[in-house]
Design a protein around this motif. Structure first.
Motif, PDB file in Angstrom:
ATOM      1  N   UNK A 175     -77.210  11.541 -75.639  1.00 59.29           N
ATOM      2  CA  UNK A 175     -77.230  10.238 -75.744  1.00 59.29           C
ATOM      3  C   UNK A 175     -78.107   9.682 -74.348  1.00 59.29           C
ATOM      4  N   UNK A 176     -78.946   8.713 -74.898  1.00 59.50           N
ATOM      5  CA  UNK A 176     -80.068   8.027 -73.779  1.00 59.50           C
ATOM      6  C   UNK A 176     -79.797   6.458 -74.023  1.00 59.50           C
ATOM      7  N   UNK A 177     -80.054   5.798 -72.837  1.00 55.26           N
ATOM      8  CA  UNK A 177     -80.193   4.232 -73.160  1.00 55.26           C
ATOM      9  C   UNK A 177     -81.655   3.876 -72.453  1.00 55.26           C
ATOM     10  N   UNK A 178     -82.520   2.983 -73.240  1.00 51.65           N
ATOM     11  CA  UNK A 178     -83.651   2.461 -72.655  1.00 51.65           C
ATOM     12  C   UNK A 178     -83.561   1.776 -71.814  1.00 51.65           C
ATOM     13  N   UNK A 179     -84.487   1.470 -70.480  1.00 51.80           N
ATOM     14  CA  UNK A 179     -84.662   0.465 -69.914  1.00 51.80           C
ATOM     15  C   UNK A 179     -84.906  -0.797 -70.731  1.00 51.80           C
ATOM     16  N   UNK A 180     -84.365  -1.956 -70.234  1.00 44.33           N
ATOM     17  CA  UNK A 180     -84.359  -2.998 -71.007  1.00 44.33           C
ATOM     18  C   UNK A 180     -85.223  -4.274 -70.268  1.00 44.33           C
ATOM     19  N   UNK A 181     -85.137  -5.467 -70.816  1.00 42.66           N
ATOM     20  CA  UNK A 181     -86.021  -6.585 -70.408  1.00 42.66           C
ATOM     21  C   UNK A 181     -85.853  -6.922 -69.154  1.00 42.66           C
ATOM     22  N   UNK A 182     -86.750  -7.125 -68.545  1.00 47.47           N
ATOM     23  CA  UNK A 182     -86.793  -7.780 -67.159  1.00 47.47           C
ATOM     24  C   UNK A 182     -86.466  -9.167 -67.349  1.00 47.47           C
ATOM     25  N   UNK A 183     -85.801  -9.720 -66.174  1.00 47.96           N
ATOM     26  CA  UNK A 183     -85.693 -11.339 -65.943  1.00 47.96           C
ATOM     27  C   UNK A 183     -85.631 -11.422 -64.478  1.00 47.96           C
ATOM     28  N   UNK A 184     -86.012 -12.925 -63.950  1.00 48.00           N
ATOM     29  CA  UNK A 184     -86.225 -12.995 -62.644  1.00 48.00           C
ATOM     30  C   UNK A 184     -85.339 -14.148 -62.326  1.00 48.00           C
ATOM     31  N   UNK A 185     -84.458 -14.112 -61.101  1.00 45.44           N
ATOM     32  CA  UNK A 185     -83.541 -15.546 -60.652  1.00 45.44           C
ATOM     33  C   UNK A 185     -84.272 -15.597 -59.176  1.00 45.44           C
ATOM     34  N   UNK A 186     -83.504 -16.669 -58.730  1.00 42.18           N
ATOM     35  CA  UNK A 186     -83.749 -17.123 -57.403  1.00 42.18           C
ATOM     36  C   UNK A 186     -82.314 -16.918 -56.793  1.00 42.18           C
ATOM     37  N   UNK A 187     -82.387 -16.347 -55.461  1.00 40.98           N
ATOM     38  CA  UNK A 187     -80.923 -16.237 -54.777  1.00 40.98           C
ATOM     39  C   UNK A 187     -80.187 -17.332 -54.688  1.00 40.98           C
ATOM     40  N   UNK A 188     -78.920 -17.203 -54.930  1.00 35.44           N
ATOM     41  CA  UNK A 188     -78.024 -18.389 -54.870  1.00 35.44           C
ATOM     42  C   UNK A 188     -78.070 -18.905 -53.308  1.00 35.44           C
ATOM     43  N   UNK A 189     -77.825 -20.189 -53.140  1.00 34.02           N
ATOM     44  CA  UNK A 189     -77.902 -20.673 -51.945  1.00 34.02           C
ATOM     45  C   UNK A 189     -76.671 -20.326 -51.042  1.00 34.02           C
ATOM     46  N   UNK A 190     -76.983 -19.800 -49.717  1.00 33.85           N
ATOM     47  CA  UNK A 190     -75.895 -19.469 -48.866  1.00 33.85           C
ATOM     48  C   UNK A 190     -75.564 -20.704 -48.050  1.00 33.85           C
ATOM     49  N   UNK A 191     -74.020 -21.197 -48.090  1.00 31.04           N
ATOM     50  CA  UNK A 191     -73.733 -21.985 -47.303  1.00 31.04           C
ATOM     51  C   UNK A 191     -73.089 -21.549 -46.233  1.00 31.04           C
ATOM     52  N   UNK A 192     -72.947 -22.252 -45.126  1.00 32.05           N
ATOM     53  CA  UNK A 192     -72.049 -21.861 -43.799  1.00 32.05           C
ATOM     54  C   UNK A 192     -72.520 -20.750 -43.243  1.00 32.05           C
ATOM     55  N   UNK A 193     -72.124 -20.312 -42.230  1.00 35.02           N
ATOM     56  CA  UNK A 193     -72.180 -19.071 -41.464  1.00 35.02           C
ATOM     57  C   UNK A 193     -70.968 -18.376 -41.058  1.00 35.02           C
ATOM     58  N   UNK A 194     -70.931 -17.139 -40.918  1.00 32.69           N
ATOM     59  CA  UNK A 194     -69.819 -16.444 -40.561  1.00 32.69           C
ATOM     60  C   UNK A 194     -69.251 -16.387 -39.188  1.00 32.69           C
TER      61      UNK A 194
END
Length: 194
Positions: A175-194
């Motif tokens: 059993x194999x699976x194939x590499x799927x479709x690509x998609x792009x996202x932008x990073x979620x905004x980071x609020x505050x600092x630690x």
């Protein structure tokens, strides 16, 4: 036969492995050659590019790699899956897998190992001697690297509608699976600092 292989800048070589596909390892020494499937291969470093592969100490491939100090690492496609399963299911000490499976090869550029047609990325690797080998890990520097322009260009994979040209991942039992479709996202905004 038209070649779609193009050199890949060695500083970008690890991008070819980042999606975790099954790999094929070719080896040769003293007139003997072998090919095996390996699901445990990964990028290790960028400059110079390095990879880690797991090759059992009891295999013919391991003997050939240790004797020659080099190996080929290739990414097979879904269209090559039957051959990938066959080379992973048969021991090289029992048969010449290249001849028995009628595998088409081409010469490597910088090492003396056959490279496989039917793949979409190829790495020529030189072993880095290290204590990790006692754990079946082989550390290697990538000395040449190339990819199929139909699915890789501008340092990015771009698998299209031809599913036979996609890399694949091995699960178990054929059993194999194939590499799927690509998609792009932008990073979620980071609020505050630690």
């Amino acid at each position: 036969m038209q070649s779609f292989r193009q050199p890949v800048d060695l500083t970008r070589a690890t991008r070819l492995l980042n999606h975790g596909p099954v790999t094929l390892i070719t080896s040769a020494h003293a007139g003997r050659s072998n090919v095996m499937a390996a699901s445990w291969a990964m990028p290790l470093d960028f400059t110079p590019p390095k990879v880690v592969v797991v090759i059992d100490a009891k295999t013919l491939t391991r003997q050939l790699v240790e004797a020659s100090g080099v190996f080929g690492l290739q990414l097979p496609t879904r269209g090559f899956a039957r051959h990938t399963l066959a080379v992973g299911s048969n021991a090289g000490v029992e048969i010449d897998k290249f001849a028995a499976l009628q595998l088409a090869t081409f010469p490597a550029e910088k090492i003396d190992v056959p490279m496989l047609e039917g793949c979409v990325a190829w790495f020529e690797c030189k072993v880095i001697p290290d204590d990790a080998q006692r754990h079946d890990l082989i550390l290697a520097e990538v000395v040449a690297c190339y990819a199929d322009t139909r699915v890789y260009s501008d340092n990015r994979w771009h698998f299209g509608d031809d599913h036979d040209m996609r890399t694949c991942h091995y699960v178990a039992g054929g059993t194999f699976f194939e590499t799927g479709d690509t998609f792009e996202v932008e990073a979620a905004p980071v609020s505050g600092t630690r």
